[in-house]
Design a protein around this motif. Structure first.
Motif, PDB file in Angstrom:
ATOM      1  N   VAL A  46       0.544  -1.296  -0.189  1.00 52.76           N
ATOM      2  CA  VAL A  46      -0.318  -0.104  -0.220  1.00 52.76           C
ATOM      3  C   VAL A  46       0.548   1.602  -0.024  1.00 52.76           C
ATOM      4  CG1 VAL A  46      -1.440   1.146   1.019  1.00 52.76           C
ATOM      5  CG2 VAL A  46      -1.325  -1.421   1.105  1.00 52.76           C
ATOM      6  N   LEU A  47       1.153   2.402  -0.742  1.00 52.26           N
ATOM      7  CA  LEU A  47       1.438   3.799  -1.180  1.00 52.26           C
ATOM      8  C   LEU A  47       0.690   4.093   0.011  1.00 52.26           C
ATOM      9  CD1 LEU A  47       3.278   5.247  -1.756  1.00 52.26           C
ATOM     10  CD2 LEU A  47       1.923   6.217  -3.915  1.00 52.26           C
ATOM     11  N   GLY A  48       1.598   4.439   0.477  1.00 52.84           N
ATOM     12  CA  GLY A  48       1.775   5.350   2.089  1.00 52.84           C
ATOM     13  C   GLY A  48       1.526   7.412   1.754  1.00 52.84           C
TER      14      GLY A  48
ATOM     15  N   PRO B 156      -1.860  -3.182   8.054  1.00 51.81           N
ATOM     16  CA  PRO B 156       0.144  -2.764   8.845  1.00 51.81           C
ATOM     17  C   PRO B 156       0.905  -1.549   8.324  1.00 51.81           C
ATOM     18  CG  PRO B 156       0.076  -4.630   8.636  1.00 51.81           C
ATOM     19  CD  PRO B 156      -0.537  -4.094   7.229  1.00 51.81           C
ATOM     20  N   TRP B 157       0.824  -0.161   9.505  1.00 50.51           N
ATOM     21  CA  TRP B 157       1.189   1.178   8.942  1.00 50.51           C
ATOM     22  C   TRP B 157       2.693   0.732  10.188  1.00 50.51           C
ATOM     23  CZ3 TRP B 157       2.492   3.731  13.318  1.00 50.51           C
ATOM     24  CH2 TRP B 157       1.135   3.900  14.717  1.00 50.51           C
TER      25      TRP B 157
ATOM     26  N   PRO C  91       0.661  -4.245   3.923  1.00 48.23           N
ATOM     27  CA  PRO C  91       1.829  -2.784   4.991  1.00 48.23           C
ATOM     28  C   PRO C  91       2.258  -2.041   4.189  1.00 48.23           C
ATOM     29  CG  PRO C  91       3.184  -4.818   3.832  1.00 48.23           C
ATOM     30  CD  PRO C  91       1.877  -5.743   3.419  1.00 48.23           C
ATOM     31  N   ILE C  92       1.830  -1.007   4.664  1.00 53.69           N
ATOM     32  CA  ILE C  92       1.725   0.295   3.943  1.00 53.69           C
ATOM     33  C   ILE C  92       3.557   0.770   3.996  1.00 53.69           C
ATOM     34  CG2 ILE C  92       0.955   3.053   4.756  1.00 53.69           C
ATOM     35  CD1 ILE C  92      -1.285   2.458   5.650  1.00 53.69           C
ATOM     36  N   ILE C  93       3.982   1.184   2.792  1.00 57.94           N
ATOM     37  CA  ILE C  93       5.536   1.745   2.468  1.00 57.94           C
ATOM     38  C   ILE C  93       4.595   3.511   2.735  1.00 57.94           C
ATOM     39  CG2 ILE C  93       6.425  -0.485   1.646  1.00 57.94           C
ATOM     40  CD1 ILE C  93       5.650   0.519  -1.251  1.00 57.94           C
ATOM     41  N   GLY C  94       5.991   3.892   3.172  1.00 55.20           N
ATOM     42  CA  GLY C  94       5.664   5.718   3.109  1.00 55.20           C
ATOM     43  C   GLY C  94       7.514   5.871   2.105  1.00 55.20           C
TER      44      GLY C  94
END
Length: 316
Positions: free
Chosen positions: A5-7, A195-196, A266-269
């Motif tokens: 997921v693109l955060g 998940p963040w 999971p969210i990647i930032g």
């Protein structure tokens, strides 16, 4: 939706609007279609949503190709009805997000936190109106306890409403608390788990190796630095384990999450396009049972009587 997921939390702070647009372009090139944001993100509330909205305005079916999630709860101003989950604030917050994002609907509208002072009947009534109006397709939660998820779902069921479809929680090798109640509740009710902070603020991203190489890392500052100092030996062992299997610690941390039952993505930032490109390696890693066992021993689950998974671990 994509497994990563693109955060967008960095857009409008450490990442400029131009870089943010380039990251979103590259995400679509790689097939990453789920973008997560919140109305409070940016140098000031609303900035990140505006950046995404201007990117959508560039055309090329960008909006149609994106599963868009945003959030409401945290204060957007100083007045009483500019925060939390009253019916009035939900209505105003959603309309404001739609305007900033330049779209007429939100795919997943998330409660950024539980509101302990607003009855579920009021929350679900407000959400049902948004869905009837076509402004929101699905609803999610963030930072909920397992009990909150159960409350929300049972209240929705009494209204014959779909309820929650996702929960966004902090979850990583160093913080496995959601395994006690949140993951079991999410699996029971059919919620996806997003998940963040998958690398615990950079601590699981190879911080020691980067330090030795003279590079900077998020894990060297703030709360991450405190976590690193408290678990220095464990992190050192973790980085050695990753080196032994020939993988970057950041990619192993993401791959471990992808291997957990109930985790959607999971969210990647990423702060740069290069960081986004690098994160994709996690999708190609399959951790074998021996490595997973080593990681469990190094970062044990908090479940009592660990021979059983929670919540059954509480029984005998």
């Amino acid at each position: 939706m994509s497994r990563l997921v693109l955060g967008t939390m960095n857009f409008g702070t450490v990442t400029s609007e131009k870089e943010g647009h380039e990251i979103m372009d590259r995400a679509h090139e790689h097939g990453l279609n789920f973008f997560d944001t919140a109305n409070v993100y940016g140098a000031r509330p609303g900035v990140t949503e505006q950046i995404i909205g201007r990117w959508f305005a560039g055309g090329g079916d960008r909006r149609e190709k994106t599963v868009l999630a945003t959030k409401a709860y945290l204060p957007m101003g100083s007045w009483p009805n500019e925060k939390f989950l009253s019916a009035l604030h939900i209505r105003r917050a959603c309309d404001a997000s739609l305007k900033r994002l330049g779209t007429d609907y939100i795919d997943v509208y998330q409660m950024h936190h539980i509101d302990r002072n607003t009855q579920w009947e009021e929350v679900w009534e407000a959400f049902s109106v948004l869905r009837q109006q076509g402004k929101v397709l699905y609803f999610g939660s963030s930072n909920f306890a397992g009990w909150h998820i159960a409350q929300a779902q049972e209240a929705a069921r009494s209204r014959h409403f779909l309820g929650l479809v996702s929960e966004q929680s902090i979850y990583n090798l160093m913080n496995r608390w959601i395994e006690l109640e949140v993951l079991p509740a999410a699996r029971h009710y059919g919620l996806g788990v997003i998940p963040w902070s998958p690398l615990h603020g950079g601590v699981l991203g190879g911080v020691l190796r980067k330090r030795e190489q003279g590079g900077a890392s998020r894990g060297d500052s703030g709360r991450s630095a405190d976590a690193l100092a408290a678990h220095l030996k464990i992190i050192s062992t973790y980085e050695k384990l990753c080196a032994d299997i020939g993988e970057d610690p950041a990619h192993v941390g993401l791959a471990w999450l992808l291997a957990q039952d109930g985790v959607t993505g999971p969210i990647i930032g990423p702060r740069t396009v290069e960081q986004l490109d690098g994160s994709l390696r996690a999708l190609a890693i399959t951790l074998n049972s021996a490595t997973l066992t080593e990681l469990d021993e190094l970062f044990p689950s908090p479940a009592p009587n660990g021979a059983k998974p929670a919540p059954e671990a509480y029984a005998w």
